[in-house]
Design an enzyme around this catalytic site. Sequence first.
Site, PDB file in Angstrom:
ATOM      1  N   LYS A 188       0.842  -1.197   0.000  1.00  0.00           N
ATOM      2  CA  LYS A 188       0.000   0.000   0.000  1.00  0.00           C
ATOM      3  C   LYS A 188       0.879   1.250   0.000  1.00  0.00           C
ATOM      4  O   LYS A 188       1.580   1.510   0.973  1.00  0.00           O
ATOM      5  CB  LYS A 188      -0.910   0.034   1.232  1.00  0.00           C
ATOM      6  CG  LYS A 188      -1.823   1.261   1.236  1.00  0.00           C
ATOM      7  CD  LYS A 188      -2.300   1.610   2.627  1.00  0.00           C
ATOM      8  CE  LYS A 188      -2.930   2.981   2.729  1.00  0.00           C
ATOM      9  NZ  LYS A 188      -2.298   4.093   2.040  1.00  0.00           N
ATOM     10  N   GLY A 240       6.455   4.715   9.052  1.00  0.00           N
ATOM     11  CA  GLY A 240       5.538   5.820   9.319  1.00  0.00           C
ATOM     12  C   GLY A 240       5.651   6.284  10.754  1.00  0.00           C
ATOM     13  O   GLY A 240       6.708   6.182  11.364  1.00  0.00           O
ATOM     14  N   GLU A 241       4.526   6.781  11.294  1.00  0.00           N
ATOM     15  CA  GLU A 241       4.606   7.353  12.648  1.00  0.00           C
ATOM     16  C   GLU A 241       4.262   6.329  13.746  1.00  0.00           C
ATOM     17  O   GLU A 241       3.848   5.215  13.465  1.00  0.00           O
ATOM     18  CB  GLU A 241       3.776   8.631  12.785  1.00  0.00           C
ATOM     19  CG  GLU A 241       2.548   8.745  11.958  1.00  0.00           C
ATOM     20  CD  GLU A 241       1.554   7.688  12.213  1.00  0.00           C
ATOM     21  OE1 GLU A 241       1.134   7.581  13.382  1.00  0.00           O
ATOM     22  OE2 GLU A 241       1.199   6.967  11.272  1.00  0.00           O
ATOM     23  N   THR A 243       1.981   6.035  16.243  1.00  0.00           N
ATOM     24  CA  THR A 243       0.656   5.528  16.588  1.00  0.00           C
ATOM     25  C   THR A 243       0.238   4.414  15.637  1.00  0.00           C
ATOM     26  O   THR A 243      -0.243   3.362  16.068  1.00  0.00           O
ATOM     27  CB  THR A 243      -0.377   6.676  16.566  1.00  0.00           C
ATOM     28  OG1 THR A 243       0.016   7.632  17.547  1.00  0.00           O
ATOM     29  CG2 THR A 243      -1.771   6.176  16.897  1.00  0.00           C
ATOM     30  N   THR A 244       0.451   4.641  14.344  1.00  0.00           N
ATOM     31  CA  THR A 244       0.128   3.581  13.386  1.00  0.00           C
ATOM     32  C   THR A 244       1.051   2.386  13.597  1.00  0.00           C
ATOM     33  O   THR A 244       0.617   1.239  13.470  1.00  0.00           O
ATOM     34  CB  THR A 244       0.229   4.116  11.945  1.00  0.00           C
ATOM     35  OG1 THR A 244      -0.550   5.301  11.853  1.00  0.00           O
ATOM     36  CG2 THR A 244      -0.295   3.097  10.944  1.00  0.00           C
ATOM     37  N   GLU A 262       9.599   1.082  11.003  1.00  0.00           N
ATOM     38  CA  GLU A 262      10.570   2.177  10.963  1.00  0.00           C
ATOM     39  C   GLU A 262       9.772   3.447  11.185  1.00  0.00           C
ATOM     40  O   GLU A 262       8.913   3.786  10.384  1.00  0.00           O
ATOM     41  CB  GLU A 262      11.284   2.159   9.611  1.00  0.00           C
ATOM     42  CG  GLU A 262      12.606   2.872   9.648  1.00  0.00           C
ATOM     43  CD  GLU A 262      12.483   4.260   9.111  1.00  0.00           C
ATOM     44  OE1 GLU A 262      12.158   5.145   9.928  1.00  0.00           O
ATOM     45  OE2 GLU A 262      12.683   4.459   7.917  1.00  0.00           O
ATOM     46  N   CYS A 301      12.958  10.566   7.640  1.00  0.00           N
ATOM     47  CA  CYS A 301      12.873  10.094   9.032  1.00  0.00           C
ATOM     48  C   CYS A 301      14.168  10.358   9.785  1.00  0.00           C
ATOM     49  O   CYS A 301      14.158  10.525  10.991  1.00  0.00           O
ATOM     50  CB  CYS A 301      12.571   8.609   9.065  1.00  0.00           C
ATOM     51  SG  CYS A 301      11.062   8.203   8.196  1.00  0.00           S
ATOM     52  N   GLU A 402       9.337  15.615  15.773  1.00  0.00           N
ATOM     53  CA  GLU A 402       9.762  15.564  14.380  1.00  0.00           C
ATOM     54  C   GLU A 402       8.845  16.447  13.537  1.00  0.00           C
ATOM     55  O   GLU A 402       7.640  16.228  13.484  1.00  0.00           O
ATOM     56  CB  GLU A 402       9.722  14.121  13.874  1.00  0.00           C
ATOM     57  CG  GLU A 402      10.324  13.979  12.505  1.00  0.00           C
ATOM     58  CD  GLU A 402      10.528  12.537  12.080  1.00  0.00           C
ATOM     59  OE1 GLU A 402      10.028  11.642  12.760  1.00  0.00           O
ATOM     60  OE2 GLU A 402      11.194  12.331  11.052  1.00  0.00           O
TER      61      GLU A 402
END
Lengths: 506, 122
Positions: A188, A240-241, A243-244, A262, A301, A402
Amino acid sequence: MKYEPPGRPGSPVDVAPRYENFIGGKWQAPSTGQYSVNLCPATAKPVCEVPKSGAEDIELALDAAHAAKDAWGEASTAQRAAVLNKVADAIDAHREELAVAESWDNGKPVRETLAADIPLAADHFRYFASAIRAEESEITEIEKDLIAYHFHEPLGVVGQIIPFNFPLLMAAWKLAPALAAGNSSVLKPASPTPWSILKLMEAVGDILPPGAVNVVNGPGAEIGKALATNKRIAKVAFTGETTTGRLIMQYASQNIIPVTLELGGKSPNIFFNDVAAKDDDFLNKAVEGLVLYAFNKGEVCTCPSRALIQEDIYEEFMGRCLDRIRAIKQGDPLDTATMIGPQVSKQQIEKIASYVEIGLKEGAELLAGGHRPAVGGEFADGYFYEPTVLKGHNKMRVFQEEIFGPVLAVTTFKDEAEALEIANDTLYGLGAGVWSRDGALAYRMGRAIKAGRVWTNCYHQYPAGAAFGGYKVSGIGRETHKMMLEHYSQTKNLLVSYGTKPLGLF
Amino acid sequence: MSEKVEYGTAGRVTATRAARRAIAALCAAQGGPVMFVQSGGCCDGSDPMCFPGGEFVLGDGDMLVGVVDGCTFHMDAEQYEALGRPFYLLDVEEGTPGGFSLAAGDGLHFVTRVEPPRNKTS
């Protein structure tokens, strides 16, 4: 030179009005019948339409991936490596086309995509083609006539969710090891950058066995969740971040499958006073090393977003850096002279502007930038933000969170101990930079900084073969290294007795 | 979209009228409250992620920052401390929601704006 934008006469890139999902080696319309408009960040104008898929499309992609997995997993490593090498060759053959598409989809300057994103993506497939050929199973003689064989077997079908900042390179980082290890993938792309990966699939789709790679675009709440919670995936990889990332681990725990994550950082870039001991190439390199915070408009990142400069060289060194920052050329991402393009979306510039405001309210000093630049002509509505520098201290929010934009937070330190304390005073631990002419000092710092990658006298290099991944909340697992094959493999142990005598217990 | 409304909120989170309208619509569609989790890091790091109530499993390290119209707002306690115990204003903007977050309506997503601390005790 300037490239013509995709779709215009003379451009190396064609654009269809509408794209579909890539499932089972074919282009398939989303089951929802719905599409969303993909905007170009440089102009805020539509590029094309992409599917707004639903959970059913994830099931179709998983059907295709499962249909492909046995044959692909049983293909010899030589056959799999040959396919990966052909993918790499196709990426090379479409270098300009993919570089321009990537630049137009994401906003990153074409000088970066031509020199870094696309060649690195091709090299990544070659690296894993080599790594899988060289991988060996292990045999242990546990005792005389009792032998442990360890085979690497594919996991099967994996789910991969990638970010918007390096759409093609992150696809390569995820796909190359998964495919090398014999898995098929449902991938995705990130919602802001759905298109360049479809151009990649146009270039390499015929090379891959149908169903080995499937690309589905759509909203994360629908298809991201449908993929990550699915009982038909054997592993999920996400960039990604936090929470996800946590949510993905939570879903994975319900299915008892592994994850690699990551998850971002707030990387310190530390400049000891001896970098300014001579006015030479090394000092010049260190200055560029600080200015690399603006690489990919700070949407990295590992963005070196905290500069720590030893206080006795601060004025001189920062002066040189600010001169270099003021010389950054911002504008048309398809002009090879452009050094910084637009942020990926309107929401990113709004976020960046709000952080700069927060920093100033907290008492940070604005040393450069701090505004949206006036980039005229067809780029007047593009999502541009000036390369910005804020001076402050490490407890400020702009030093802790960030920002994901071209915003540098700079501070000073007295000595090695204070540099280390500031460097490690963060929730994250993805990257760091250490600059010094003293190898022993640089080594001590590198070992003591709690981060997965410490660039020493360099920054922002991402060669295959050097492991990349996070400490602390920056993630789990390591990419860009052959150890990633382990993250995409099962271990099969055959424990075989060649003896003939019974145990004698019963 | 930025008129501030404190009525109906508790804790260190307030919400604009636009955010409260979006929350009301989501709650109606979900048949129950939604929850917010303030994220950190990487692409969508500063976004408040909105999930169906109970979707995100909370741990001992998470704190309840506030409540907006019956919907809880959480974040990691260490992140809360590292960011200087912020007050948040929940708002709505154009754009795609990050991660697996629910949208705040068609083409809209939730954002948080930071308010200055109300006193110096933190």
